[in-house]
Design an enzyme around this catalytic site. Sequence first.
Site: not given
Length: 67
Positions: A2-3, A24, A40, A42, A46, A60, A64
Amino acid sequence: MWLGESAVERAFLIFVVLLVLLIEMINSAIEAVVDRFGGEQHALSSAAVLIAIVMAAVVWVLILPGQ
């Protein structure tokens, strides 16, 4: 396994993973449009995905250890 101890913690853990996937997909769509007009690369292309991954990792790591 269980988280998260509460529903809110589990929601945050799931939300940040889905947020990374969403960012994304948006980034890929923008790159596809840009590739139609020029090839091109850049440095900031991202950056949004990287920030989303860092945010997910922070959430997390904060949630956790309390398990």
